[in-house]
Scaffold this motif. Sequence first.
Motif, PDB file in Angstrom:
ATOM      1  N   TYR A  47       9.754  -8.276 -15.711  1.00 32.97           N
ATOM      2  CA  TYR A  47      10.290  -9.601 -16.046  1.00 32.97           C
ATOM      3  C   TYR A  47      11.679  -9.451 -16.653  1.00 32.97           C
ATOM      4  O   TYR A  47      11.896  -8.666 -17.577  1.00 32.97           O
ATOM      5  N   ASP A  48      12.645 -10.219 -16.105  1.00 34.19           N
ATOM      6  CA  ASP A  48      14.022 -10.074 -16.575  1.00 34.19           C
ATOM      7  C   ASP A  48      14.396 -11.101 -17.636  1.00 34.19           C
ATOM      8  O   ASP A  48      15.544 -11.158 -18.081  1.00 34.19           O
ATOM      9  N   GLY A  49      13.449 -11.940 -18.059  1.00 33.39           N
ATOM     10  CA  GLY A  49      13.708 -12.915 -19.114  1.00 33.39           C
ATOM     11  C   GLY A  49      14.291 -14.215 -18.637  1.00 33.39           C
ATOM     12  O   GLY A  49      14.415 -15.173 -19.413  1.00 33.39           O
ATOM     13  N   SER A  50      14.661 -14.306 -17.342  1.00 31.00           N
ATOM     14  CA  SER A  50      15.273 -15.541 -16.823  1.00 31.00           C
ATOM     15  C   SER A  50      14.356 -16.280 -15.864  1.00 31.00           C
ATOM     16  O   SER A  50      14.806 -17.110 -15.086  1.00 31.00           O
ATOM     17  N   GLY A  51      13.073 -15.942 -15.887  1.00 28.25           N
ATOM     18  CA  GLY A  51      12.118 -16.600 -15.000  1.00 28.25           C
ATOM     19  C   GLY A  51      11.891 -15.884 -13.699  1.00 28.25           C
ATOM     20  O   GLY A  51      11.220 -16.415 -12.812  1.00 28.25           O
ATOM     21  N   SER A  52      12.416 -14.672 -13.539  1.00 29.42           N
ATOM     22  CA  SER A  52      12.243 -13.910 -12.304  1.00 29.42           C
ATOM     23  C   SER A  52      11.779 -12.498 -12.632  1.00 29.42           C
ATOM     24  O   SER A  52      11.872 -12.033 -13.770  1.00 29.42           O
ATOM     25  N   PHE A  53      11.282 -11.810 -11.586  1.00 28.64           N
ATOM     26  CA  PHE A  53      10.824 -10.440 -11.725  1.00 28.64           C
ATOM     27  C   PHE A  53      11.625  -9.551 -10.788  1.00 28.64           C
ATOM     28  O   PHE A  53      11.956  -9.945  -9.656  1.00 28.64           O
ATOM     29  N   LYS A  54      11.895  -8.344 -11.242  1.00 27.95           N
ATOM     30  CA  LYS A  54      12.479  -7.323 -10.390  1.00 27.95           C
ATOM     31  C   LYS A  54      11.331  -6.495  -9.822  1.00 27.95           C
ATOM     32  O   LYS A  54      10.555  -5.892 -10.567  1.00 27.95           O
ATOM     33  N   VAL A  55      11.225  -6.460  -8.512  1.00 28.20           N
ATOM     34  CA  VAL A  55      10.103  -5.803  -7.841  1.00 28.20           C
ATOM     35  C   VAL A  55      10.511  -4.401  -7.408  1.00 28.20           C
ATOM     36  O   VAL A  55      11.577  -4.212  -6.814  1.00 28.20           O
ATOM     37  N   SER A  56       9.636  -3.417  -7.704  1.00 36.84           N
ATOM     38  CA  SER A  56       9.882  -2.031  -7.293  1.00 36.84           C
ATOM     39  C   SER A  56       8.609  -1.460  -6.691  1.00 36.84           C
ATOM     40  O   SER A  56       7.504  -1.739  -7.169  1.00 36.84           O
ATOM     41  N   LYS A  57       8.762  -0.666  -5.629  1.00 35.12           N
ATOM     42  CA  LYS A  57       7.626   0.026  -5.038  1.00 35.12           C
ATOM     43  C   LYS A  57       7.486   1.391  -5.715  1.00 35.12           C
ATOM     44  O   LYS A  57       8.396   2.216  -5.671  1.00 35.12           O
ATOM     45  N   LEU A  58       6.314   1.621  -6.364  1.00 32.56           N
ATOM     46  CA  LEU A  58       6.103   2.854  -7.100  1.00 32.56           C
ATOM     47  C   LEU A  58       5.428   3.932  -6.263  1.00 32.56           C
ATOM     48  O   LEU A  58       5.655   5.127  -6.490  1.00 32.56           O
ATOM     49  N   TRP A  59       4.569   3.514  -5.341  1.00 37.26           N
ATOM     50  CA  TRP A  59       3.761   4.496  -4.604  1.00 37.26           C
ATOM     51  C   TRP A  59       3.281   3.863  -3.315  1.00 37.26           C
ATOM     52  O   TRP A  59       3.081   2.651  -3.219  1.00 37.26           O
ATOM     53  N   SER A  60       3.111   4.690  -2.277  1.00 36.36           N
ATOM     54  CA  SER A  60       2.620   4.223  -0.989  1.00 36.36           C
ATOM     55  C   SER A  60       1.632   5.236  -0.434  1.00 36.36           C
ATOM     56  O   SER A  60       1.861   6.449  -0.532  1.00 36.36           O
ATOM     57  N   ALA A  61       0.525   4.764   0.106  1.00 35.80           N
ATOM     58  CA  ALA A  61      -0.478   5.672   0.670  1.00 35.80           C
ATOM     59  C   ALA A  61       0.064   6.415   1.882  1.00 35.80           C
ATOM     60  O   ALA A  61      -0.315   7.563   2.136  1.00 35.80           O
ATOM     61  N   LEU A  62       0.950   5.784   2.648  1.00 36.51           N
ATOM     62  CA  LEU A  62       1.515   6.397   3.850  1.00 36.51           C
ATOM     63  C   LEU A  62       3.029   6.258   3.812  1.00 36.51           C
ATOM     64  O   LEU A  62       3.563   5.196   3.463  1.00 36.51           O
ATOM     65  N   ASP A  63       3.714   7.329   4.160  1.00 35.58           N
ATOM     66  CA  ASP A  63       5.166   7.267   4.252  1.00 35.58           C
ATOM     67  C   ASP A  63       5.624   6.721   5.596  1.00 35.58           C
ATOM     68  O   ASP A  63       6.690   6.121   5.701  1.00 35.58           O
ATOM     69  N   ASP A  64       4.807   6.934   6.629  1.00 34.24           N
ATOM     70  CA  ASP A  64       5.164   6.495   7.980  1.00 34.24           C
ATOM     71  C   ASP A  64       4.202   5.385   8.400  1.00 34.24           C
ATOM     72  O   ASP A  64       3.018   5.649   8.651  1.00 34.24           O
ATOM     73  N   PRO A  65       4.656   4.141   8.493  1.00 32.69           N
ATOM     74  CA  PRO A  65       3.751   3.046   8.878  1.00 32.69           C
ATOM     75  C   PRO A  65       3.161   3.224  10.270  1.00 32.69           C
ATOM     76  O   PRO A  65       2.148   2.602  10.584  1.00 32.69           O
ATOM     77  N   CYS A  66       3.761   4.041  11.115  1.00 28.31           N
ATOM     78  CA  CYS A  66       3.214   4.258  12.455  1.00 28.31           C
ATOM     79  C   CYS A  66       1.926   5.079  12.419  1.00 28.31           C
ATOM     80  O   CYS A  66       1.237   5.194  13.439  1.00 28.31           O
ATOM     81  N   HIS A  67       1.599   5.689  11.266  1.00 30.52           N
ATOM     82  CA  HIS A  67       0.330   6.391  11.140  1.00 30.52           C
ATOM     83  C   HIS A  67      -0.835   5.421  10.944  1.00 30.52           C
ATOM     84  O   HIS A  67      -1.993   5.850  10.931  1.00 30.52           O
ATOM     85  N   VAL A  68      -0.531   4.139  10.769  1.00 36.25           N
ATOM     86  CA  VAL A  68      -1.586   3.126  10.659  1.00 36.25           C
ATOM     87  C   VAL A  68      -2.186   2.911  12.041  1.00 36.25           C
ATOM     88  O   VAL A  68      -1.493   2.482  12.967  1.00 36.25           O
ATOM     89  N   LYS A  69      -3.468   3.198  12.180  1.00 34.70           N
ATOM     90  CA  LYS A  69      -4.117   3.036  13.474  1.00 34.70           C
ATOM     91  C   LYS A  69      -4.298   1.552  13.784  1.00 34.70           C
ATOM     92  O   LYS A  69      -4.626   0.767  12.910  1.00 34.70           O
ATOM     93  N   SER A  70      -4.055   1.206  15.025  1.00 37.47           N
ATOM     94  CA  SER A  70      -4.177  -0.163  15.524  1.00 37.47           C
ATOM     95  C   SER A  70      -3.015  -1.045  15.108  1.00 37.47           C
ATOM     96  O   SER A  70      -3.060  -2.247  15.295  1.00 37.47           O
ATOM     97  N   VAL A  71      -1.947  -0.448  14.537  1.00 45.86           N
ATOM     98  CA  VAL A  71      -0.765  -1.266  14.246  1.00 45.86           C
ATOM     99  C   VAL A  71      -0.164  -1.778  15.550  1.00 45.86           C
ATOM    100  O   VAL A  71       0.431  -2.853  15.589  1.00 45.86           O
TER     101      VAL A  71
END
Length: 789
Positions: free
Chosen positions: A270-294
């Motif tokens: 929360y930045d105090g002005s009514g908004s949030f700064k969003v950050s990605k901390l972790w992902s199960a897969l680095d390559d989305p193409c490894h998702v089967k049936s994508v």
Amino acid sequence: MASMSIVFLLLFTSFIGGRAVPNQSSHIALDSSLSPIIQPTSWLSPSQKFAFGFYRQGSGFAIGIWLVSGDNTTVVWTAIRDHPPFASNAMLVFTEDGKLLLRTERGQEKLIANATDSASHASMLDSGNFVLYVKDSKIIWQSFYFPTDTILGGQTLFAGYQLFSGLTENDHSTGRFHLKMQDDGNLVLYPVNTGDTPGDAYWNTQTFGHGSKFHLYLDNTGSLFIVNGTTLNIVYDLNKDSSSASNQNNTIYRATLDFDGVFRLYSHVYDGSGSFKVSKLWSALDDPCHVKSVCGFNSFCTMNDDQPYCLCLPGTDFVDVNRISLGCERNFSEAGCRVGTENAPFYDITTMENLMWGDRPYVVSPMSIEECSRSCLEDCDCGAALFKSGSCMKQKLPLRYVRRDMKEGYTALLKVGMRSIKSDNPIMEKPPVIVITSKRAIVQIFPVSLGYTVLSCVALIVSGLFIFKSRVLWYKRLLENGNFGLNEEVTLRLFSYNELKRATNGFKEQLGKGSFGAVYKGALYKGKRLVAVKRLEKLVEEGEGEFRAEMRAIGRTHHRNLVRLLGYCAEDSKRLLVYEYMSNGSLADHLFKAQSSPNWNERVRIAQDIARGILYLHEECEASIIHCDIKPQNILMDDFWTAKISDFGLAKFLMADQRRTYKGVRGTRGYLAPEWQKNTPISVKADVYSYGIVLLEIVCCRRNIELDVSNEEEVILSTWIYKCFVARELHKILRGEEADKTMVENMVKVALWCIQDEPALRPTMKSVVLMLEGITEVSIPPCPATISV
């Protein structure tokens, strides 16, 4: 480290206890309500960081919980997520008797929170949890126990529970992937509707055998743990290699199964002005193409500007260019089991580097790449092959889970046809056109052609006369032998009353009795053809013209899943119908009375047979026929155990004024659609409702209403099955019988869609057939209004 474990233990224990209430909460009193367009449209948490209520979904509105951040809406929980968007005049009401209900634009009421007791008040907490309380501030329901695609800091995904991705980034309906916290301790990502087999999994934690009860827990510092619930030991830290921030009041953590099938951890600062700064901390897969049936069948996934993108394999085109996830289909016509010649090949091999797929090959052989290519061309079953390090792996079509992989080093050999499916002509040069210019040749060709033409005409005339005479003799034999032949296909036979009386031996052997008359066994043509003769008893004089018209209409309905009407008698006041004889009785006899019920595969086939028969009546006849009395007693079984619908259309024309005044009895109690009681026009959807009840009876081999049961919850079959479905306990309804779990769940979902109170929500019978055959996916049905849960 010890102190940290103690803190975690206290946090986890307080959460699963269900009674601890955070200090900050918003009090929502009974008789409060929300509107999509009139303030208030939502209930805010004390810090106003979370809101519960209506949010914009396409052209309408949906109900859920979201993180309030300026103009952006991050939805973390959705109620009734597979319902179409609600109109602007829908209302969310916290009633005086403590129920949280949605009142739709059509006046329907849908339960949002299925609490065990009546609530005294509710709260939208700063943790993002929406809760209902009783008077002693004990929590009786909370959204944290029913996650959709997200868990928040302090929330647990219990063993046996799942997260389902959204359909798209902005559509939070149930999508194509799910994250499952398995009882064996393994956290696994699967595509939906695949059976959840190890071959379908595309990511897992491999935490097997660490205990008997496991939970996925996201703490308030942004750490994801898999916890053994018996000993409270941390057995796996999902984001142990990532740097998560320490717990701060202005930071919110969420772990979401995104619409692309990747499980990710985010922080919102929360930045105090009514908004949030969003950050990605972790992902199960680095390559989305490894998702089967994508990507769908016969298409492969590749990266385009760091985003997964689907392309068709050579020789295929997208089924729908606007929905590329549906996959691709061949753009060439099959040549069958032919390999062609060197000069006119039917197939060719196209090579692509760094391509691989997920299915196991049916043949693995050591050979060179040239031998592998030739072997696939000569093998009728081979649609493609993978080659690597002297090993040839042949695969049948369709190909699934195809993706680019630069690390594996496979070479894909794809079998492509040489005939276009559009023109069905060989894709090669046309043969040269031969032009004759010699006058002498033309003079010689003319008399020869004329002679052949005359001889051909004479031969055709002689053949026609011969065929005509043979057909006349054949038809006479048919009449002598008593076979119906062509006459049976074209029209109905008019029988005399005495002829049918002799055929039934004076109506001696009764097969059954219904509301409009009794059915007797008979034999025509010296016993060569068994028939069932129905003697009608309740026919009004005004219906004579309608009776004859309906006889002609039903006589033209020919389908393998309808009992065929062979003829009728209309002599004086006597009215009889002659049907083909069904030797194996009714479906009701086999489901409710037989010592051993049909096995699961037989019941699936019977359910599909009935659906195809009703589809024919509704959409494939010259004029639609509403059966009005679909029930197991009217489903008969022939010599080969094919299910056939009987008595279709009779209730419609037996009484001339029945449509106006005889609504309540135009069918059988327990199978009647709700609109029969509402004085509203009846459509083919009334049959769909009856079929839904029959489908539930086929699944469970018991009647819809059964008083002789040990548990009161099981008296009404539809109510009991819906409760088992919601609790993911469908194994109870099979009572130990072995059956395909996915097929059981699909049949139950189809049945629940069919018995929706609103006819518009029920599927057509064409959709039912496609869903039962597994061609189209079955979405999660809402709770039917007639079911009390």
